[in-house]
Design a protein around this motif. Structure first.
Motif, PDB file in Angstrom:
ATOM      1  N   SER A   1       2.467   1.647  -3.395  1.00  0.00           N
ATOM      2  CA  SER A   1       1.457   1.943  -4.419  1.00  0.00           C
ATOM      3  C   SER A   1       0.856   3.337  -4.279  1.00  0.00           C
ATOM      4  N   GLU A   2       0.670   3.788  -3.029  1.00  0.00           N
ATOM      5  CA  GLU A   2      -0.105   5.004  -2.814  1.00  0.00           C
ATOM      6  C   GLU A   2       0.662   6.156  -2.175  1.00  0.00           C
ATOM      7  N   GLY A   3       1.794   5.882  -1.541  1.00  0.00           N
ATOM      8  CA  GLY A   3       2.472   6.941  -0.804  1.00  0.00           C
ATOM      9  C   GLY A   3       3.846   7.317  -1.291  1.00  0.00           C
TER      10      GLY A   3
ATOM     11  N   GLU B   1       4.626   7.751   6.737  1.00  0.00           N
ATOM     12  CA  GLU B   1       3.819   8.327   5.663  1.00  0.00           C
ATOM     13  C   GLU B   1       4.067   9.822   5.483  1.00  0.00           C
TER      14      GLU B   1
ATOM     15  N   LYS C   1       5.204   9.959  -4.060  1.00  0.00           N
ATOM     16  CA  LYS C   1       5.333  11.413  -3.845  1.00  0.00           C
ATOM     17  C   LYS C   1       6.778  11.880  -4.013  1.00  0.00           C
TER      18      LYS C   1
ATOM     19  N   GLN D   1       6.390  -0.655  -8.186  1.00  0.00           N
ATOM     20  CA  GLN D   1       5.043  -0.171  -7.892  1.00  0.00           C
ATOM     21  C   GLN D   1       4.000  -0.967  -8.680  1.00  0.00           C
TER      22      GLN D   1
ATOM     23  N   GLU E   1       0.827  -1.207   0.000  1.00  0.00           N
ATOM     24  CA  GLU E   1       0.000   0.000   0.000  1.00  0.00           C
ATOM     25  C   GLU E   1       0.862   1.259   0.000  1.00  0.00           C
TER      26      GLU E   1
ATOM     27  N   ASN F   1       1.201  -3.219  -6.874  1.00  0.00           N
ATOM     28  CA  ASN F   1      -0.214  -3.012  -7.178  1.00  0.00           C
ATOM     29  C   ASN F   1      -0.890  -4.331  -7.505  1.00  0.00           C
TER      30      ASN F   1
END
Length: 269
Positions: free
Chosen positions: A69-71, A214, A74, A137, A66, A141
């Motif tokens: 994939s999502e953080g 995060e 950045k 990534q 996660e 995913n």
């Protein structure tokens, strides 16, 4: 020996050199007596002010997947990567079992396989972090969507979708170089200071962010002392302190070494 080397393609020669270097490392230094603080794990940089950002993870931990994939993406937004030396270390809570140095992964054989594949991807594009990050990534995913029935097809599809050659990864895995890379990552993870408590485990300039991982962008910006401030840092109201004191995230998914599944850490603000 000279005749053999002359017949090698540049591709084969590259893996021969890597394999020889890794073998020499393990033979000449069978046990590590130095704790890893991350300082020697980064190649020399033209930008000495860059911040070292490291992610220690395992491929089938939902929390790791996660975050990747999502953080973690950045780091490639608003110019942040221009001040960052990014490292991904796919080992996590795996263990080395003696006497044959068998690798035992927390989430089973599939995790060992994908850890090695991702280690090989990092080796394939060492100076192109966006390439190996995009590949990792993509694969992470895929793991989030449920069990993978065809392991090889999963990562080959990522190569195809990203228009990346699978040859380096394939040769790395089949030659045994990937396993040596994993043993190296395992030794590094084992000697982290402070010790790894769970994954994902993020460090900024060798300081563990623990549950605050995060918020790595704030910590990177807070640790940066150079003159080129990227937009990612300019847009922050106040960069976080570099000692990672104080947890503000209410619920974080991690994998502990003694647990076989995702755990929740509830933190009070």
């Amino acid at each position: 020996m000279c005749t053999l080397l002359s017949k090698m393609t540049s591709h084969q020669l590259y893996f021969f050199i890597v394999f020889t270097s890794l073998m020499f490392m393990f033979i000449s230094s069978p046990c590590s007596c130095v704790e890893y603080d991350g300082a020697t794990n980064f190649p020399p940089s033209k930008h000495n002010d860059n911040v070292n950002l490291s992610l220690y993870y395992e491929t089938l931990c939902p929390g790791s997947a996660e975050f990747i994939s999502e953080g973690l993406g950045k780091v490639f937004e608003k110019g942040l990567i221009s001040i960052v030396n990014l490292r991904l270390i796919p080992w996590g809570n795996a263990e080395i079992v003696e006497p044959n140095k068998t690798i035992d992964c927390q989430h089973g054989e599939d995790e060992c396989y994908f850890n090695t594949i991702e280690a090989c991807a990092i080796l394939a594009w060492p100076d192109q972090p966006k390439n190996h990050f995009d590949f990792i990534q993509c694969l992470e995913n895929r793991t989030l969507r449920g069990p993978i029935r065809d392991r090889k097809e999963a990562w080959l599809t990522c190569c195809k979708d990203l228009e990346l050659s699978p040859n380096f990864i394939k040769d790395c895995y089949e030659s045994g170089i990937g396993r040596l890379l994993e043993l190296k990552y395992g030794d590094e993870t084992l000697h982290l200071n402070p010790p790894l408590e769970y994954v994902p485990w993020v460090t900024v300039n060798n300081k563990a962010l623990r549950e605050d991982y995060e918020k790595f962008v704030e910590y990177v910006c807070g640790a940066y002392k150079g003159g080129h401030v990227p937009e990612a840092c300019k847009s922050l109201s106040k960069p976080a302190e570099s000692d990672a004191a104080g947890v503000t995230v209410s619920s974080i998914s991690v994998c502990y070494a003694d647990e076989a599944s995702e755990l929740e850490i509830d933190q009070a603000n």
